[in-house]
Design a protein around this motif. Sequence first.
Motif, PDB file in Angstrom:
ATOM      1  N   GLN A 207       0.828  -1.202   0.000  1.00 18.45           N
ATOM      2  CA  GLN A 207       0.000   0.000   0.000  1.00 18.45           C
ATOM      3  C   GLN A 207       0.868   1.260   0.000  1.00 18.45           C
ATOM      4  O   GLN A 207       0.580   2.227  -0.716  1.00 18.45           O
ATOM      5  CB  GLN A 207      -0.941  -0.024   1.205  1.00 18.45           C
ATOM      6  CG  GLN A 207      -2.053  -1.057   1.061  1.00 18.45           C
ATOM      7  CD  GLN A 207      -2.900  -1.198   2.321  1.00 18.45           C
ATOM      8  OE1 GLN A 207      -2.404  -1.081   3.434  1.00 18.45           O
ATOM      9  NE2 GLN A 207      -4.188  -1.468   2.127  1.00 18.45           N
ATOM     10  N   LYS A 208       1.951   1.256   0.783  1.00 20.11           N
ATOM     11  CA  LYS A 208       2.871   2.395   0.795  1.00 20.11           C
ATOM     12  C   LYS A 208       3.515   2.588  -0.578  1.00 20.11           C
ATOM     13  O   LYS A 208       3.818   3.713  -0.990  1.00 20.11           O
ATOM     14  CB  LYS A 208       3.968   2.180   1.848  1.00 20.11           C
ATOM     15  CG  LYS A 208       3.501   2.269   3.288  1.00 20.11           C
ATOM     16  CD  LYS A 208       3.268   3.706   3.714  1.00 20.11           C
ATOM     17  CE  LYS A 208       2.988   3.785   5.215  1.00 20.11           C
ATOM     18  NZ  LYS A 208       2.688   5.182   5.638  1.00 20.11           N
ATOM     19  N   ALA A 209       3.716   1.482  -1.292  1.00 21.28           N
ATOM     20  CA  ALA A 209       4.342   1.534  -2.615  1.00 21.28           C
ATOM     21  C   ALA A 209       3.366   1.935  -3.713  1.00 21.28           C
ATOM     22  O   ALA A 209       3.760   2.063  -4.873  1.00 21.28           O
ATOM     23  CB  ALA A 209       4.971   0.174  -2.939  1.00 21.28           C
ATOM     24  N   GLY A 210       2.089   2.088  -3.350  1.00 21.80           N
ATOM     25  CA  GLY A 210       1.099   2.536  -4.313  1.00 21.80           C
ATOM     26  C   GLY A 210       0.536   1.450  -5.208  1.00 21.80           C
ATOM     27  O   GLY A 210      -0.055   1.744  -6.258  1.00 21.80           O
ATOM     28  N   LEU A 211       0.688   0.190  -4.808  1.00 20.31           N
ATOM     29  CA  LEU A 211       0.191  -0.921  -5.617  1.00 20.31           C
ATOM     30  C   LEU A 211      -1.297  -1.158  -5.387  1.00 20.31           C
ATOM     31  O   LEU A 211      -1.837  -0.834  -4.324  1.00 20.31           O
ATOM     32  CB  LEU A 211       0.961  -2.196  -5.275  1.00 20.31           C
ATOM     33  CG  LEU A 211       2.457  -2.210  -5.624  1.00 20.31           C
ATOM     34  CD1 LEU A 211       3.112  -3.448  -5.020  1.00 20.31           C
ATOM     35  CD2 LEU A 211       2.657  -2.188  -7.143  1.00 20.31           C
ATOM     36  N   ASN A 214      -5.318  -5.602  -4.014  1.00 15.83           N
ATOM     37  CA  ASN A 214      -6.204  -6.715  -4.363  1.00 15.83           C
ATOM     38  C   ASN A 214      -5.659  -7.462  -5.572  1.00 15.83           C
ATOM     39  O   ASN A 214      -5.685  -8.696  -5.618  1.00 15.83           O
ATOM     40  CB  ASN A 214      -7.623  -6.207  -4.620  1.00 15.83           C
ATOM     41  CG  ASN A 214      -8.340  -5.853  -3.330  1.00 15.83           C
ATOM     42  OD1 ASN A 214      -8.162  -6.512  -2.304  1.00 15.83           O
ATOM     43  ND2 ASN A 214      -9.143  -4.805  -3.370  1.00 15.83           N
ATOM     44  N   GLN A 215      -5.155  -6.717  -6.544  1.00 14.30           N
ATOM     45  CA  GLN A 215      -4.553  -7.358  -7.713  1.00 14.30           C
ATOM     46  C   GLN A 215      -3.277  -8.100  -7.319  1.00 14.30           C
ATOM     47  O   GLN A 215      -3.023  -9.228  -7.781  1.00 14.30           O
ATOM     48  CB  GLN A 215      -4.240  -6.321  -8.792  1.00 14.30           C
ATOM     49  CG  GLN A 215      -3.674  -6.934 -10.075  1.00 14.30           C
ATOM     50  CD  GLN A 215      -3.286  -5.893 -11.106  1.00 14.30           C
ATOM     51  OE1 GLN A 215      -2.904  -4.775 -10.752  1.00 14.30           O
ATOM     52  NE2 GLN A 215      -3.381  -6.249 -12.374  1.00 14.30           N
ATOM     53  N   VAL A 216      -2.475  -7.483  -6.466  1.00 15.96           N
ATOM     54  CA  VAL A 216      -1.243  -8.126  -6.003  1.00 15.96           C
ATOM     55  C   VAL A 216      -1.558  -9.462  -5.327  1.00 15.96           C
ATOM     56  O   VAL A 216      -0.909 -10.486  -5.585  1.00 15.96           O
ATOM     57  CB  VAL A 216      -0.469  -7.204  -5.045  1.00 15.96           C
ATOM     58  CG1 VAL A 216       0.679  -7.968  -4.365  1.00 15.96           C
ATOM     59  CG2 VAL A 216       0.075  -5.995  -5.786  1.00 15.96           C
ATOM     60  N   LEU A 217      -2.571  -9.458  -4.453  1.00 17.95           N
ATOM     61  CA  LEU A 217      -2.922 -10.691  -3.744  1.00 17.95           C
ATOM     62  C   LEU A 217      -3.405 -11.764  -4.711  1.00 17.95           C
ATOM     63  O   LEU A 217      -3.106 -12.952  -4.540  1.00 17.95           O
ATOM     64  CB  LEU A 217      -3.986 -10.393  -2.688  1.00 17.95           C
ATOM     65  CG  LEU A 217      -3.514  -9.532  -1.501  1.00 17.95           C
ATOM     66  CD1 LEU A 217      -4.703  -9.128  -0.634  1.00 17.95           C
ATOM     67  CD2 LEU A 217      -2.471 -10.251  -0.666  1.00 17.95           C
TER      68      LEU A 217
END
Length: 300
Positions: A207-211, A214-217
């Motif tokens: 989240q801090k990285a701006g990703l 939900n897509q990452v998971l």
Amino acid sequence: MTSIAERTYESTPARKVAFIGLGVMGYPMAGHLARAGHSVTVYNRSSAKAATWVAEFGGAHKPTPREAAQGADIVFACVGNDDDLRAITLGADGAFAGMSSGAIFVDHTTASADVARELYRAAKTLGLSFVDAPVSGGQAGAVNGQLTVMCGGDSAAFDAVKPVAFAFSRAFTLMGESGAGQLTKMVNQICIAGLVQGLSEAIAFGQKAGLDMNQVLDVIGKGAAQSWQLDNRGKTMVADKFDFGFAVDWMRKDLGLVLDEAKRNGARLPVTALVDQFYADVQAMGGNRFDTSSLIKRLK
């Protein structure tokens, strides 16, 4: 609306059973026993809750553990801690006093291995059997009848209980002698503590990285990072939702048992001890009843 999920039960001979403790786990577990065709008598500290259970599932409720246990082939229990367990088994109103010789007491409480061995010995002197049988799968597993149960005790008692217990479980396994079930549950909780902290850090980092987390998971859940916690708690952690599942207070109780046992057996648990303190931070934030995945709240 029923408090348990619809499911198909294996055909087993109907048994006379008792269930002591109708909390978030015990209520649906006892319900599955009744739906599977067993004759169920219940006891709960709150008699109103017991009456509600009987109204939904039939059977009967009694005012003491002793009376609930009378005539039962198997007495199941799921209460809060070691002291609660002693209170419902021992003494004039305890279940042991009402059980007939040859009956089996099955404890689904997450408790210490010491109390399991203590009650195993006490039961044996009375001609009873005692199986420690803590569960994994949480409230959803209890409602769906899909709990994983890890048992300690004598094989004959285990074999007698197993077909009945499949009313609320998908796995029911003998891990060794008395206390082995509780020790296995401790291993389970050590794993969960580390997994949830790792998942919390990963999501907070992303989240801090701006990703788009939900897509990452979705992506990493198809690889080596996949876990039950990621699949079932990852997206709710992203959404900052913690009003379900296994409460922080309960996890701290369980980790206290783990750390006490580690002092006795010499195991080194640096990460588990650290995560236990992180859960204390969540309690200080007012999160006593939050789901265990609320560890991420410390990082936001």
